[in-house]
Each structure stands twice: as structure tokens, then as C-alpha cells.
Design a protein around this motif. Structure first.
Motif, PDB file in Angstrom:
ATOM      1  N   GLU A  37      -6.311  -0.320   8.506  1.00  0.00           N
ATOM      2  CA  GLU A  37      -6.662   0.752   7.673  1.00  0.00           C
ATOM      3  C   GLU A  37      -7.159   1.892   7.389  1.00  0.00           C
ATOM      4  OE1 GLU A  37      -4.234   2.402   5.145  1.00  0.00           O
ATOM      5  OE2 GLU A  37      -5.746   3.327   3.950  1.00  0.00           O
ATOM      6  N   LYS A  38      -7.032   3.362   8.042  1.00  0.00           N
ATOM      7  CA  LYS A  38      -7.910   4.195   8.135  1.00  0.00           C
ATOM      8  C   LYS A  38      -9.628   3.852   9.157  1.00  0.00           C
ATOM      9  CE  LYS A  38      -6.743   6.777   3.807  1.00  0.00           C
ATOM     10  NZ  LYS A  38      -6.853   6.081   2.520  1.00  0.00           N
ATOM     11  N   GLN A  74      -5.176  -2.678  -0.527  1.00  0.00           N
ATOM     12  CA  GLN A  74      -4.508  -2.081   0.807  1.00  0.00           C
ATOM     13  C   GLN A  74      -3.311  -2.602   1.179  1.00  0.00           C
ATOM     14  OE1 GLN A  74      -5.588   0.844   0.712  1.00  0.00           O
ATOM     15  NE2 GLN A  74      -7.649   0.882   0.761  1.00  0.00           N
ATOM     16  N   ILE A 128       0.782   5.579   9.745  1.00  0.00           N
ATOM     17  CA  ILE A 128       1.728   5.731   8.744  1.00  0.00           C
ATOM     18  C   ILE A 128       1.518   6.661   7.854  1.00  0.00           C
ATOM     19  CG2 ILE A 128       1.704   3.841   6.865  1.00  0.00           C
ATOM     20  CD1 ILE A 128       0.290   1.911   8.500  1.00  0.00           C
ATOM     21  N   ILE A 129       2.901   7.527   8.051  1.00  0.00           N
ATOM     22  CA  ILE A 129       2.981   8.704   6.649  1.00  0.00           C
ATOM     23  C   ILE A 129       3.248   7.907   5.408  1.00  0.00           C
ATOM     24  CG2 ILE A 129       3.018  10.003   9.101  1.00  0.00           C
ATOM     25  CD1 ILE A 129       6.135  10.143   9.324  1.00  0.00           C
ATOM     26  N   TYR A 184       7.881   3.441   3.850  1.00  0.00           N
ATOM     27  CA  TYR A 184       8.131   2.400   4.148  1.00  0.00           C
ATOM     28  C   TYR A 184       9.204   1.189   3.381  1.00  0.00           C
ATOM     29  CZ  TYR A 184       3.031   3.095   3.353  1.00  0.00           C
ATOM     30  OH  TYR A 184       1.268   3.766   3.431  1.00  0.00           O
ATOM     31  N   THR A 192      -1.755  -1.535   3.683  1.00  0.00           N
ATOM     32  CA  THR A 192      -1.847  -1.656   5.408  1.00  0.00           C
ATOM     33  C   THR A 192      -2.726  -3.383   5.721  1.00  0.00           C
ATOM     34  OG1 THR A 192      -2.186   0.858   5.552  1.00  0.00           O
ATOM     35  CG2 THR A 192      -2.393  -0.637   7.272  1.00  0.00           C
ATOM     36  N   TYR A 219      -5.970   7.835   8.029  1.00  0.00           N
ATOM     37  CA  TYR A 219      -4.332   7.259   7.807  1.00  0.00           C
ATOM     38  C   TYR A 219      -4.302   5.548   8.403  1.00  0.00           C
ATOM     39  CZ  TYR A 219      -2.614  11.930   8.058  1.00  0.00           C
ATOM     40  OH  TYR A 219      -1.816  12.794   8.371  1.00  0.00           O
ATOM     41  N   GLY A 220      -3.627   4.742   7.551  1.00  0.00           N
ATOM     42  CA  GLY A 220      -2.946   3.744   8.813  1.00  0.00           C
ATOM     43  C   GLY A 220      -2.770   3.958   9.942  1.00  0.00           C
ATOM     44  N   LEU A 257      -2.982   0.734  -3.564  1.00  0.00           N
ATOM     45  CA  LEU A 257      -1.576   1.289  -3.268  1.00  0.00           C
ATOM     46  C   LEU A 257      -0.704   0.132  -3.088  1.00  0.00           C
ATOM     47  CD1 LEU A 257       0.403   2.881  -2.314  1.00  0.00           C
ATOM     48  CD2 LEU A 257      -0.447   2.917  -0.035  1.00  0.00           C
ATOM     49  N   ASP A 274       3.706  13.789   1.438  1.00  0.00           N
ATOM     50  CA  ASP A 274       4.096  14.166   2.102  1.00  0.00           C
ATOM     51  C   ASP A 274       5.918  14.329   2.360  1.00  0.00           C
ATOM     52  OD1 ASP A 274       2.059  13.995   3.839  1.00  0.00           O
ATOM     53  OD2 ASP A 274       2.359  11.792   4.805  1.00  0.00           O
ATOM     54  N   LEU A 277       5.274   7.313  -0.786  1.00  0.00           N
ATOM     55  CA  LEU A 277       4.505   8.294  -0.851  1.00  0.00           C
ATOM     56  C   LEU A 277       4.737   9.138  -1.130  1.00  0.00           C
ATOM     57  CD1 LEU A 277       1.575   6.219   0.901  1.00  0.00           C
ATOM     58  CD2 LEU A 277       2.410   5.404  -1.366  1.00  0.00           C
TER      59      LEU A 277
HETATM   60  C1  G1P Z   1      -1.897   6.047   2.025  1.00  0.00           C
HETATM   61  C2  G1P Z   1      -2.488   4.806   2.717  1.00  0.00           C
HETATM   62  C3  G1P Z   1      -2.578   4.840   3.906  1.00  0.00           C
HETATM   63  C4  G1P Z   1      -1.763   5.929   4.590  1.00  0.00           C
HETATM   64  C5  G1P Z   1      -1.560   7.123   4.219  1.00  0.00           C
HETATM   65  C6  G1P Z   1      -0.262   8.321   4.541  1.00  0.00           C
HETATM   66  O1  G1P Z   1      -3.478   6.394   1.909  1.00  0.00           O
HETATM   67  O2  G1P Z   1      -3.089   3.885   2.431  1.00  0.00           O
HETATM   68  O3  G1P Z   1      -1.884   3.918   5.413  1.00  0.00           O
HETATM   69  O4  G1P Z   1      -1.621   6.564   6.197  1.00  0.00           O
HETATM   70  O5  G1P Z   1      -1.109   7.152   2.728  1.00  0.00           O
HETATM   71  O6  G1P Z   1      -0.177   9.488   3.130  1.00  0.00           O
HETATM   72  P1  G1P Z   1      -3.739   7.533   1.018  1.00  0.00           P
HETATM   73  O7  G1P Z   1      -3.479   9.163   1.451  1.00  0.00           O
HETATM   74  O8  G1P Z   1      -3.459   7.007  -0.084  1.00  0.00           O
HETATM   75  O9  G1P Z   1      -5.695   7.986   1.148  1.00  0.00           O
END
Ligand code: G1P
Length: 292
Positions: free
Chosen positions: A190-191, A229, A203-204, A207, A231, A169-170, A109, A132, A129
């Protein structure tokens, strides 16, 4: 202070959770009822005052480009047949400037955001992103912009999640509340596993950054999953300037896995005038059948 008018939507991911569907169809084009998920995101951007949008894509994502190109023949046809509602539905975001940027390799990302460096220049920008969909009286991206206009600091959206889900998530380690909705943050992780997670604030996927994040991304090494990452870059940025977390209190609809995608279709269907009554009857009948 410069107005926030630019956004990046990373859409280069492989979408393996939805195979075989995503072998030939980008996951961003999966519909909720009759509208691709990415269209909802672009509409949120538009409603929040974004005028210039970069969508980061990779191989096999051509359908996204087609979707956001105006289709003259189709529009003429709908006009002649006086199908004005349909015409409106395909023209909604025609007035936005939408650019496509190629990410050469799926390196994460953070790398996807960095590919839009020339597009951003030194302007503040939003990253959205696609998994969501957010619903609230004021669109979440607009909420972040309002917050940024007060503080001048990079700000990202967080929401409480069940503790056992923090590893998806982050997650932030909040210090204090700056106001009712905004947290000062000690650390961004991160995760993390639930044992390591510093909070339940995840983190949803919305940003708002000033351009300094791009300088940090240039030197961010691959982290979790051997990917660059975002994050990690945010955590580094937070060491030299404040990065705030804005708590979202509206409704979040996840479209990123099979079950939640199906649930989102049902929830959206129940709010759609054209199908809600029949869908409700169907669900009630189904409930009775399942109870037997
Ligand atoms: C990404 C980010 C993560 C964030 C998430 C939200 O992860 O790396 O920090 O919380 O999106 O949807 P991914 O869902 O791409 O694995």
C-alpha cells in the motif's frame, strides 16, 4: 462456479479534497457534466452483469440514497411532457437491487468492505472504488469477471502509472505473466514511496474477490494511516491462495482531485453530442487567448 452478481461500492469517505463543496454534498455526487460520478460506476456494474449492489455510506451521504431511489413525481412529469430522453436518464439503474450499509466509523477501505459481510455471504463479489471512471470496449468489471471465470482466483485491476506517482496507490510486485493481461503477484504494497515501489503497476479501484478476503479482513490490523487497508488483506490472502492482477489497457479518468475532475469534465464534454461542438470552439478560442 457461482456467477458474479454482487458488488460493493465504498462511499463513506469524507471527500476533504473538495471542501467546501463536500460539506453538504457527498463527493460521489459531484457531476461529470450532468451525471454524478457514482452513477457512472453503477452503470459499469450493470453493464457487467451485476444485479445486487451494496453502497457503504456514513453520515451526510443521504443524497446518494435519494439519487438511487426512483422519483415517481418526477418520472410522471417527464412522461406527461414527453421528455423521454430525460426520463430514460433517470431510470437507467432503477432495475438494480441497491442496498445501503452504514460504516460506523471511517476506519479504512478494508473496514468498509467488511461492513458488507452479511450482504456477501460466501459469494464472489466485486469492489468498485468511485474515484476512477474506466472506458474500454468491454467494461473493466466485466474484464475482471471474465478473468475470474477462467482462473477461479481473486483478481484485481492494475495499470501502469508514472513511477513518482506510486505513493498514491497500492502497487504490485509482479512475478510472471500468466497470459497477455494477467500477472501472478509476489507482493501487494500500500502506497510505497517511489524508492520502495516494486513496480509501476498500480491498483486502480476494481477488485474481484472470493469471500475468503472477508475472513482475512476480520483479523487485519490497521496499517498505513492507521486505517484497515484492503491492500494489506490482499497481501495476506495471497500467501495462502493465488491473487492475480489484470492489467487494464483502456482509458482511466480520475475524478478524485480538483484538476483531474476538471479534465474529466472536459474530456467527457467533448464526447457529448449536445455540447461537444460549442465546447470545442470555446477551447480553441481559449487556447488562442492563452497563447497571446
Ligand atoms: C485506495 C487503495 C489503493 C488504490 C487506490 C485506487 O486508495 O487503498 O490501494 O490504489 O484506492 O484509487 P485511496 O485512493 O482511497 O487513498
Amino acid at each position: 462456479m457461482k456467477k458474479v452478481t454482487k458488488a460493493i461500492i465504498p462511499a463513506a469517505g469524507l471527500g476533504t479534497r473538495f471542501l467546501p463543496e463536500t460539506k453538504a454534498v457527498p463527493k460521489e455526487m459531484l457531476p461529470i457534466i450532468d451525471t454524478p460520478t457514482i452513477q457512472y460506476i453503477v452503470e459499469e456494474a450493470k453493464q457487467s452483469g451485476i444485479t445486487d449492489l451494496a453502497i457503504v455510506i456514513g453520515a451526510g451521504k443521504g443524497a446518494i440514497e435519494d439519487h438511487f431511489s426512483s422519483n415517481y413525481m418526477l418520472e410522471q412529469n417527464l412522461k406527461e411532457k414527453n421528455k423521454l430522453d430525460m426520463l430514460e436518464s433517470v431510470q437507467k439503474t432503477n432495475d438494480m437491487n441497491i442496498y445501503f450499509i452504514r460504516q460506523a466509523y471511517p476506519k479504512g477501505l478494508g473496514d468498509a468492505v467488511l461492513t458488507a459481510k452479511t450482504f456477501i455471504g460466501r459469494d464472489p463479489f466485486v469492489v468498485m472504488l468511485g474515484d476512477d471512471l474506466m472506458k474500454d470496449e468491454v467494461p473493466l468489471t466485466q474484464q475482471l469477471i471474465n478473468s475470474y471465470e477462467k482462473s477461479g482466483a481473486s483478481t484485481l485491476a492494475v495499470m501502469r502509472v508514472p513511477h513518482e506517482e506510486t505513493s498514491k496507490y497500492g502497487v504490485i510486485d509482479p512475478v510472471d505473466k500468466v497470459n497477455d493481461e494477467v500477472y501472478d503477484v509476489r507482493q501487494f504494497v500500500e502506497k510505497p514511496s517511489p524508492e520502495e515501489a516494486p513496480s509501476d503497476l498500480a491498483i486502480i479501484g476494481r477488485y474481484l474477490f472470493n469471500a475468503d478476503i472477508l475472513d482475512v479482513l476480520e483479523t487485519t490490523k490497521p496499517g498505513k494511516g492507521n486505517e484497515v487497508q484492503l491492500t494489506d488483506a490482499i497481501d495476506t490472502l495471497n500467501k495462502t491462495q493465488r491473487v492475480f492482477a489484470h492489467e487494464f489497457k483502456g482509458e482511466r479518468f480520475d475524478t478524485g482531485n480538483k484538476l483531474s475532475w476538471l479534465e474529466t469534465n472536459i474530456e467527457f464534454g467533448l464526447k457529448r453530442a449536445d455540447i461537444s461542438a460549442d465546447l470545442k470552439d470555446y477551447l480553441i478560442d481559449l487556447g488562442k487567448k492563452l497563447d497571446k
